[in-house]
Scaffold this active site. Structure first.
Site, PDB file in Angstrom:
ATOM      1  N   SER A 172       0.934  -1.090  -0.040  1.00 54.31           N
ATOM      2  CA  SER A 172      -0.096  -0.009   0.077  1.00 54.31           C
ATOM      3  C   SER A 172       0.982   1.441  -0.038  1.00 54.31           C
ATOM      4  CB  SER A 172      -0.966   0.118   1.177  1.00 54.31           C
ATOM      5  OG  SER A 172      -0.120  -0.180   2.346  1.00 54.31           O
ATOM      6  N   LYS A 173       2.210   1.217   0.316  1.00 52.61           N
ATOM      7  CA  LYS A 173       2.913   2.258   0.420  1.00 52.61           C
ATOM      8  C   LYS A 173       3.418   2.871  -0.816  1.00 52.61           C
ATOM      9  CE  LYS A 173       3.347   2.170   4.912  1.00 52.61           C
ATOM     10  NZ  LYS A 173       2.736   3.414   5.859  1.00 52.61           N
ATOM     11  N   ASP A 174       3.141   2.369  -1.861  1.00 51.05           N
ATOM     12  CA  ASP A 174       3.323   2.840  -3.378  1.00 51.05           C
ATOM     13  C   ASP A 174       2.475   4.012  -3.410  1.00 51.05           C
ATOM     14  OD1 ASP A 174       4.947   0.632  -3.802  1.00 51.05           O
ATOM     15  OD2 ASP A 174       3.599  -0.125  -5.314  1.00 51.05           O
ATOM     16  N   ALA A 209       4.105   7.117  -1.466  1.00 51.26           N
ATOM     17  CA  ALA A 209       5.374   7.500  -2.245  1.00 51.26           C
ATOM     18  C   ALA A 209       5.142   8.374  -3.590  1.00 51.26           C
ATOM     19  CB  ALA A 209       6.212   6.244  -2.678  1.00 51.26           C
TER      20      ALA A 209
END
Length: 346
Positions: free
Chosen positions: A47-49, A52
């Site tokens: 989910s950090k895409d 970022a």
């Protein structure tokens, strides 16, 4: 929302629009219908895409980031990977301060994605100069032309999920969602998603998942930071020894705590029942569902969405490694499932 075509300019075009997949066997004894938002379908497998790409593009629009600049961040691994991936495509340098609790797999991946990695001791206070928070701040102060993402205290962390994850879940469930259950580390995922969903239907119940050894649950209930709550635990990307401003406690109805051992076994169980190879925090959120089910918290017609944050490949040296599980004391007469599944022919 953007539609996925057959040809893409680069991997960043694949961020978001992850599938919602029905859970069947692992929830068969529970009341309600259960669906997983599987964030491992992002190109960086977490989910950090979303944050970022969102934070970096926001910095570019404001003129904060310029060609050749360096991106610096504090990370347990996934945000770092996503930032390294975006940096490669956009031409930035990437420096990451990583907790020593992060798996060796994650640290190796960061290195091989071209990031410079500083591994910092996990079990020190947030204001200790050796902590990964302080190391990242120091590097940013020392380095001209650097941008510190600061995900724990960055409103854009919440905004990224308000703009993407929340609308996706609302559309995918056709507005039928009754519960959102998600882990809380920085708090950006659960906060942004919950904010959007509650604007559509304020009756949606939002349940955060915290770890034993973290201060988040008690702070939500009392608004007091209790240092006595803090002790070492193994789950990565879940819970905190500080209070992130990227957590909007007002949109979260309650927190439930899970422990290391049960979360690890539940991560393995997801793979064996649903065929989804997801990470330690996915095991934690599914463990929370099991505990809530045991408390008879769900009704037959409830539509429960859980967020599985990342892919199991990030934990091959941890929860999916029999030796690591055994060293933690996680195998006993009940839990010896994987160790007996390999037969060597001589």
């Amino acid at each position: 929302m953007k539609q996925r075509n057959k040809v893409f300019d680069n991997v960043l075009d694949l961020v978001g629009n992850t599938p919602l997949i029905k859970l069947n066997r692992i929830t068969s004894k529970l009341k309600g219908r259960f669906y997983a938002k599987v964030e491992a379908f992002n190109p960086g497998q977490s989910s950090k895409d979303r944050i970022a790409l969102y934070i970096i593009e926001n910095a570019e629009k404001q003129g904060i980031l310029k060609p050749g600049d360096t991106i610096i961040e504090t990370t347990s691994g996934n945000t770092g990977f996503s930032l390294a991936m975006v940096s490669i495509i956009k031409g930035y340098e990437c420096i990451l301060a990583v907790s020593s609790k992060s798996s060796a797999d994650k640290i190796d991946m960061l290195k091989n994605m071209g990031a410079k990695v500083y591994v910092c001791p996990a079990h020190v206070s947030a204001d200790d100069p050796r902590s990964y928070y302080q190391v990242a701040k120091r590097l940013h102060d020392e380095m001209k032309g650097s941008v510190y993402i600061n995900q724990y205290f960055n409103q854009l962390n919440i905004d990224a999920h308000y703009e993407s994850t929340g609308p996706e879940i609302w559309e995918q469930t056709e507005g039928k969602i009754t519960h959102l259950v998600a882990c809380s580390g920085t708090g950006g995922t659960i906060s942004g998603t919950a904010k959007y969903l509650k604007e559509q239907n304020p009756d949606i119940k939002v349940i955060g998942v915290d770890a034993y050894g973290s201060v988040i649950k008690k702070y939500h209930e009392t608004r007091e930071f209790d240092e006595k709550e803090i002790y070492p635990y193994r789950i990565e990307g879940l819970g905190k020894n500080l209070i992130p401003t990227a957590t909007d406690f007002d949109v979260i109805d309650e927190f439930i705590k899970v422990n290391d051992e049960e979360s690890a076994h539940t991560a393995r169980l997801i793979a064996r029942t649903e065929g989804m190879f997801v990470g330690y925090t996915s095991g934690a959120v599914m463990q929370a569902i099991k505990q809530l089910g045991e408390e008879d918290r769900f009704k037959k017609d409830d539509y429960v969405v859980v967020i599985f944050p990342d892919h199991g490949s990030r934990y091959m040296s941890k929860v999916f490694c029999d030796k690591w599980m055994s060293n933690q004391g996680f195998f006993d007469s009940i839990h010896e499932e994987a160790s007996e599944s390999i037969q060597y022919i001589k």
